[in-house]
Design a protein around this motif. Sequence first.
Motif, PDB file in Angstrom:
ATOM      1  N   UNK A 187      -8.937 -10.995   1.675  1.00  0.00           N
ATOM      2  CA  UNK A 187      -7.699 -11.244   2.276  1.00  0.00           C
ATOM      3  C   UNK A 187      -7.642 -10.542   0.466  1.00  0.00           C
ATOM      4  N   UNK A 188      -7.375 -10.934  -0.219  1.00  0.00           N
ATOM      5  CA  UNK A 188      -7.783 -10.140  -2.046  1.00  0.00           C
ATOM      6  C   UNK A 188      -7.627  -8.961  -1.580  1.00  0.00           C
ATOM      7  N   UNK A 189      -8.600  -8.149  -0.690  1.00  0.00           N
ATOM      8  CA  UNK A 189      -8.943  -6.933  -1.188  1.00  0.00           C
ATOM      9  C   UNK A 189      -8.082  -6.475  -0.274  1.00  0.00           C
ATOM     10  N   UNK A 190      -7.265  -6.737   1.166  1.00  0.00           N
ATOM     11  CA  UNK A 190      -6.221  -6.623   1.596  1.00  0.00           C
ATOM     12  C   UNK A 190      -5.142  -6.109   1.137  1.00  0.00           C
ATOM     13  N   UNK A 191      -5.250  -7.264   0.134  1.00  0.00           N
ATOM     14  CA  UNK A 191      -4.050  -7.326  -0.514  1.00  0.00           C
ATOM     15  C   UNK A 191      -4.081  -5.766  -1.703  1.00  0.00           C
ATOM     16  N   UNK A 192      -4.669  -5.502  -2.081  1.00  0.00           N
ATOM     17  CA  UNK A 192      -4.983  -4.493  -3.194  1.00  0.00           C
ATOM     18  C   UNK A 192      -5.158  -3.197  -2.301  1.00  0.00           C
ATOM     19  N   UNK A 193      -5.942  -3.428  -1.201  1.00  0.00           N
ATOM     20  CA  UNK A 193      -5.536  -1.957  -0.148  1.00  0.00           C
ATOM     21  C   UNK A 193      -4.052  -2.168   0.075  1.00  0.00           C
ATOM     22  N   UNK A 194      -3.491  -2.631   0.432  1.00  0.00           N
ATOM     23  CA  UNK A 194      -2.207  -2.352   1.054  1.00  0.00           C
ATOM     24  C   UNK A 194      -1.114  -2.381  -0.515  1.00  0.00           C
ATOM     25  N   UNK A 195      -1.246  -2.836  -1.824  1.00  0.00           N
ATOM     26  CA  UNK A 195      -0.808  -1.966  -2.490  1.00  0.00           C
ATOM     27  C   UNK A 195      -0.789  -0.809  -2.999  1.00  0.00           C
TER      28      UNK A 195
ATOM     29  N   UNK B  56      -2.198   1.529  -0.751  1.00  0.00           N
ATOM     30  CA  UNK B  56      -1.819   2.498  -0.022  1.00  0.00           C
ATOM     31  C   UNK B  56       0.473   2.181  -0.156  1.00  0.00           C
ATOM     32  N   UNK B  57       0.877   0.944  -0.365  1.00  0.00           N
ATOM     33  CA  UNK B  57       2.159   1.121  -0.802  1.00  0.00           C
ATOM     34  C   UNK B  57       2.349   2.388  -1.886  1.00  0.00           C
ATOM     35  N   UNK B  58       2.089   2.221  -3.314  1.00  0.00           N
ATOM     36  CA  UNK B  58       2.214   2.989  -3.977  1.00  0.00           C
ATOM     37  C   UNK B  58       1.978   4.567  -3.715  1.00  0.00           C
ATOM     38  N   UNK B  59       0.870   4.582  -2.890  1.00  0.00           N
ATOM     39  CA  UNK B  59       0.395   6.259  -2.954  1.00  0.00           C
ATOM     40  C   UNK B  59       1.615   6.895  -1.444  1.00  0.00           C
ATOM     41  N   UNK B  60       1.955   6.096  -0.848  1.00  0.00           N
ATOM     42  CA  UNK B  60       3.200   6.773  -0.309  1.00  0.00           C
ATOM     43  C   UNK B  60       4.448   6.539  -0.688  1.00  0.00           C
ATOM     44  N   UNK B  61       4.755   5.306  -1.876  1.00  0.00           N
ATOM     45  CA  UNK B  61       5.436   6.141  -2.832  1.00  0.00           C
ATOM     46  C   UNK B  61       5.183   7.230  -3.750  1.00  0.00           C
TER      47      UNK B  61
END
Length: 175
Positions: A140-148, A150-155
């Motif tokens: 879950x921690x790794x998934x949250x880090x990956x989501x963050x 991806x969100x930074x990359x999208x920004x």
Amino acid sequence: MTTSEFTYGGQVIEFFKHDEKEFSELLDQKISRYNDNSEGLYFKEPAANIDWVRNKPINTALLELQEEWRKGYTLISSQYHTLDFRAQLRKPDKVIKSELRTLTEQVRADYERSRYERNVSETHRQVEITLSIKRRKEEAKAAAGLAAALAALQEDEEAALADLRRAYAEPACSQ
């Protein structure tokens, strides 16, 4: 905590404590079986009774049976068919008491071994549960880090796109 050959507290946790009621029920079952059965050709465990068989004429068999009576055995039942004398004898009380003490010790050892095996199994099960929970938290921690990430990359992509729009949105100078 240790019991004879079984050690708790290190690699094995004592989830299942000694239960005197459970032990007593097991002992009662074994004692009941001991009193109900007869040692003989078909039942090899200790029992309060024995199957006494002689393939001889009845007078010879009875003479041999008298020797058993002198040793303290008592007659429970008997049958005679041509050259086949069968009797069920009860062991003397002294022998029965001795065998019951041995039976109690054996049942106690079997109970402790069984309890230890259940504790080993439960310890392994609990370790697996703990590891599974830890893995899920890490995933879950790794998934949250990956989501963050991806969100930074999208920004970053959206910011770059916005810069490109601004740069090309101004009309070109004509000369």
